[in-house]
Motif scaffolding. Structure first.
Motif, mmCIF file in Angstrom:
data_model
loop_
_atom_site.group_PDB
_atom_site.id
_atom_site.type_symbol
_atom_site.label_atom_id
_atom_site.label_comp_id
_atom_site.label_asym_id
_atom_site.label_seq_id
_atom_site.Cartn_x
_atom_site.Cartn_y
_atom_site.Cartn_z
ATOM 1 N N THR A 78 0.870 -1.175 0.000
ATOM 2 C CA THR A 78 0.000 0.000 0.000
ATOM 3 C C THR A 78 0.904 1.221 0.000
ATOM 4 O O THR A 78 1.628 1.461 0.968
ATOM 5 N N LEU A 79 0.880 1.972 -1.089
ATOM 6 C CA LEU A 79 1.836 3.052 -1.291
ATOM 7 C C LEU A 79 1.181 4.422 -1.086
ATOM 8 O O LEU A 79 -0.022 4.582 -1.272
ATOM 9 N N ASP A 80 2.006 5.359 -0.687
ATOM 10 C CA ASP A 80 1.605 6.775 -0.586
ATOM 11 C C ASP A 80 0.436 6.993 0.363
ATOM 12 O O ASP A 80 -0.459 7.813 0.103
ATOM 13 N N ILE A 81 0.451 6.282 1.480
ATOM 14 C CA ILE A 81 -0.541 6.530 2.526
ATOM 15 C C ILE A 81 -0.221 7.863 3.192
ATOM 16 O O ILE A 81 0.916 8.100 3.603
ATOM 17 N N SER A 82 -1.189 8.709 3.320
ATOM 18 C CA SER A 82 -0.978 10.012 3.948
ATOM 19 C C SER A 82 -1.091 9.885 5.465
ATOM 20 O O SER A 82 -2.102 9.416 5.970
ATOM 21 N N TYR A 83 -0.054 10.296 6.172
ATOM 22 C CA TYR A 83 -0.123 10.284 7.633
ATOM 23 C C TYR A 83 -0.192 11.695 8.213
ATOM 24 O O TYR A 83 -0.314 11.871 9.429
ATOM 25 N N GLY A 84 -0.098 12.717 7.357
ATOM 26 C CA GLY A 84 -0.135 14.094 7.826
ATOM 27 C C GLY A 84 -0.705 15.018 6.776
ATOM 28 O O GLY A 84 -1.266 14.565 5.765
ATOM 29 N N ASP A 85 -0.536 16.297 6.980
ATOM 30 C CA ASP A 85 -1.161 17.306 6.120
ATOM 31 C C ASP A 85 -0.183 18.018 5.196
ATOM 32 O O ASP A 85 -0.519 19.058 4.624
ATOM 33 N N ASP A 86 1.036 17.481 5.043
ATOM 34 C CA ASP A 86 2.055 18.153 4.243
ATOM 35 C C ASP A 86 2.301 17.472 2.904
ATOM 36 O O ASP A 86 3.426 17.417 2.405
ATOM 37 N N GLY A 87 1.246 16.964 2.312
ATOM 38 C CA GLY A 87 1.344 16.391 0.982
ATOM 39 C C GLY A 87 2.260 15.186 0.929
ATOM 40 O O GLY A 87 2.282 14.356 1.841
ATOM 41 N N ALA A 88 3.050 15.107 -0.155
ATOM 42 C CA ALA A 88 3.928 13.957 -0.356
ATOM 43 C C ALA A 88 4.967 13.823 0.746
ATOM 44 O O ALA A 88 5.477 12.721 1.000
ATOM 45 N N ASP A 89 5.292 14.928 1.412
ATOM 46 C CA ASP A 89 6.276 14.874 2.494
ATOM 47 C C ASP A 89 5.816 13.995 3.645
ATOM 48 O O ASP A 89 6.659 13.425 4.355
ATOM 49 N N THR A 90 4.527 13.906 3.849
ATOM 50 C CA THR A 90 4.001 13.118 4.965
ATOM 51 C C THR A 90 3.216 11.926 4.424
ATOM 52 O O THR A 90 2.004 11.809 4.631
ATOM 53 N N THR A 91 3.935 11.055 3.728
ATOM 54 C CA THR A 91 3.354 9.819 3.204
ATOM 55 C C THR A 91 4.242 8.650 3.578
ATOM 56 O O THR A 91 5.419 8.816 3.920
ATOM 57 N N MET A 92 3.670 7.461 3.502
ATOM 58 C CA MET A 92 4.401 6.241 3.826
ATOM 59 C C MET A 92 4.010 5.121 2.872
ATOM 60 O O MET A 92 2.912 5.117 2.300
ATOM 61 N N ASP A 93 4.930 4.188 2.693
ATOM 62 C CA ASP A 93 4.684 2.965 1.932
ATOM 63 C C ASP A 93 4.719 1.797 2.904
ATOM 64 O O ASP A 93 5.620 1.719 3.758
ATOM 65 N N VAL A 94 3.751 0.879 2.768
ATOM 66 C CA VAL A 94 3.628 -0.248 3.697
ATOM 67 C C VAL A 94 3.667 -1.553 2.917
ATOM 68 O O VAL A 94 2.985 -1.710 1.902
ATOM 69 N N PHE A 95 4.474 -2.501 3.413
ATOM 70 C CA PHE A 95 4.632 -3.806 2.784
ATOM 71 C C PHE A 95 4.400 -4.885 3.839
ATOM 72 O O PHE A 95 4.896 -4.784 4.969
ATOM 73 N N PRO A 125 12.884 -1.088 -1.952
ATOM 74 C CA PRO A 125 13.354 -2.454 -2.238
ATOM 75 C C PRO A 125 13.844 -3.183 -0.988
ATOM 76 O O PRO A 125 13.597 -4.385 -0.830
ATOM 77 N N TYR A 126 14.533 -2.477 -0.113
ATOM 78 C CA TYR A 126 14.998 -3.087 1.139
ATOM 79 C C TYR A 126 13.813 -3.466 2.014
ATOM 80 O O TYR A 126 13.835 -4.516 2.687
ATOM 81 N N MET A 127 12.769 -2.642 2.008
ATOM 82 C CA MET A 127 11.565 -2.957 2.772
ATOM 83 C C MET A 127 10.890 -4.218 2.229
ATOM 84 O O MET A 127 10.368 -5.037 3.000
ATOM 85 N N ARG A 128 10.907 -4.387 0.912
ATOM 86 C CA ARG A 128 10.330 -5.605 0.324
ATOM 87 C C ARG A 128 11.134 -6.841 0.733
ATOM 88 O O ARG A 128 10.566 -7.906 1.016
ATOM 89 N N ILE A 129 12.454 -6.697 0.765
ATOM 90 C CA ILE A 129 13.306 -7.815 1.169
ATOM 91 C C ILE A 129 13.000 -8.221 2.610
ATOM 92 O O ILE A 129 12.849 -9.415 2.921
ATOM 93 N N LEU A 130 12.904 -7.248 3.511
ATOM 94 C CA LEU A 130 12.640 -7.557 4.917
ATOM 95 C C LEU A 130 11.198 -8.037 5.130
ATOM 96 O O LEU A 130 10.956 -8.924 5.961
ATOM 97 N N ALA A 131 10.256 -7.497 4.371
ATOM 98 C CA ALA A 131 8.867 -7.955 4.492
ATOM 99 C C ALA A 131 8.751 -9.426 4.116
ATOM 100 O O ALA A 131 7.953 -10.176 4.714
ATOM 101 N N ALA A 132 9.538 -9.847 3.147
ATOM 102 C CA ALA A 132 9.499 -11.250 2.722
ATOM 103 C C ALA A 132 9.979 -12.193 3.822
ATOM 104 O O ALA A 132 9.730 -13.404 3.755
ATOM 105 N N GLU A 133 10.643 -11.639 4.852
ATOM 106 C CA GLU A 133 11.098 -12.448 5.981
ATOM 107 C C GLU A 133 10.036 -12.578 7.066
ATOM 108 O O GLU A 133 10.278 -13.183 8.109
ATOM 109 N N GLY A 134 8.861 -11.982 6.829
ATOM 110 C CA GLY A 134 7.767 -12.147 7.779
ATOM 111 C C GLY A 134 7.487 -10.931 8.633
ATOM 112 O O GLY A 134 6.970 -11.066 9.753
ATOM 113 N N TYR A 135 7.788 -9.768 8.108
ATOM 114 C CA TYR A 135 7.557 -8.509 8.834
ATOM 115 C C TYR A 135 6.654 -7.584 8.029
ATOM 116 O O TYR A 135 6.600 -7.665 6.803
ATOM 117 N N THR A 136 5.951 -6.724 8.730
ATOM 118 C CA THR A 136 5.378 -5.553 8.073
ATOM 119 C C THR A 136 6.478 -4.489 8.083
ATOM 120 O O THR A 136 7.125 -4.278 9.113
#
Length: 349
Positions: A78-95, A125-136
């Motif tokens: 899930t990409l570009d989740i907004s966690y704040g009010d500062d546009g792209a600066d306050t977004t996150m990607d979740v794997f 890409p590093y987040m995808r590698i670690l997520a494949a090990e069983g983590y969010t």
């Protein structure tokens, strides 16, 4: 006989015209250099943009290298989740693994880039590698300098942690098992957030109400970071110039080393015995390893914090550069990746 009386004069004039044009060109170049120097003396923007361009190129190359090592695993992204009010600066990607049937221990990663460059996409890409090990895994954006100044990023990341905690079920996050992680400037920020979370005195100095309880942060992962701004201020040469320029851009003041910005960013002076168990690493070819990472590890050990280190002998070949852990074409980076996974496995359920 026909003669052309003016040709010798015309030929004689050509070197003079070339000399005149050369002087004009040289004058323009000198004027440009002087303008850049004058502007650079009163604002960090020119230097920051040059440094950003260099770091962006390096970050893109590292991400492309890591991408070749992402396993063929089924992930929910899930990409570009907004966690704040500062546009792209306050977004996150979740794997998270697509097969997950329960909330998972979660790694929150803060990207590097000398506080003035980089993005969450650099570490995806590093987040995808670690997520494949069983983590969010979660990669965060934050406002860079000089567009925003310290402590804007600190407050934004605290806001991101509050969002993650409040939306844990939706994000497949186990909020009782959070790992704060980062690389380079992101390691500094991760160490700062961990200190805010575990030291009420420091949180008060920073005027931050921690988004998390101390027991929610079970570990930190710190790669190639900065933890002592006085040592940073003492650097010279091109590296010293770049880091000092970055700090000017990030803090908004040339006197960052003398004031509250440099003092409060120096987490080596603020960590306590309650700091989370920590993995810390740096390459032997990275000057920050010797002036920042090893002293930070030593300080944590002095306090009795459980510390796992991965440092390399000074004579190790090849010399491992800053951010070596992302260069996964290198066997030593693969070693660092496996050590990181082993550390995470040992400190999460």
């Amino acid at each position: 006989m026909t003669t052309v009386a003016h040709e010798p004069e015309a030929d004689a004039a050509k070197p003079h015209r070339r000399w005149f044009k050369t002087r004009i060109t040289l004058g323009i170049i000198i004027a440009i250099v002087l303008i850049v120097a004058i502007v650079g003396a009163i604002t960090p923007w020119p230097s920051a943009m040059v440094i950003r361009a260099v770091f962006t190129q390096g970050g893109d190359a590292a991400a492309a290298e890591m991408e070749r090592h992402v396993p063929d695993a089924q992930l929910t992204e899930t990409l570009d989740i907004s966690y704040g009010d500062d546009g792209a600066d306050t977004t996150m990607d979740v794997f998270t693994p697509a097969s997950a049937t329960k909330a998972l221990p979660t790694i929150v990663w803060i990207h590097g880039g000398a506080w003035i460059s980089g993005s969450k996409e650099n570490v995806d890409p590093y987040m995808r590698i670690l997520a494949a090990e069983g983590y969010t895994t979660i990669a965060l954006n934050y406002t860079l300098g000089p567009e925003g100044t310290y402590p804007t990023a600190v407050n934004q990341i605290n806001e991101a942690l509050a969002y993650i905690d409040a939306n844990a079920d939706e994000l497949n996050v186990d909020p009782s098992q959070l790992v704060l992680a980062g690389d380079s400037a992101g390691s500094q920020l991760a160490s700062q957030m961990a200190t805010i979370t575990t030291s009420p005195d420091y949180a008060e100095i920073m005027s931050v109400t921690p988004a998390l309880d101390a027991d929610q942060v079970v570990a930190t992962v710190l790669n190639c970071g900065v933890y002592d701004l006085a040592a940073l201020a003492a650097l010279d040469g091109i590296i010293g110039w770049g880091l000092k320029s970055s700090m000017w851009a990030y803090t908004g003041t040339r006197t960052w080393a003398e004031g509250a910005s440099g003092a409060t960013m120096s987490t080596v002076n603020w960590v306590t015995e309650d700091f989370p168990t920590t993995y810390i690493s740096g390459g032997n070819g990275d000057g920050l390893t010797w002036t920042q990472s090893i002293p930070m590890a030593d300080r944590l050990n002095e306090l009795g914090v459980d510390v796992t280190t991965l440092f390399w002998p000074a004579a190790h070949e090849p010399e491992l550069p800053h951010e070596y852990q992302f260069h996964l074409d290198m066997p030593d980076a693969q070693t660092a990746l496996q050590r990181t996974i082993d550390f995470l496995d040992a400190h999460t359920d």
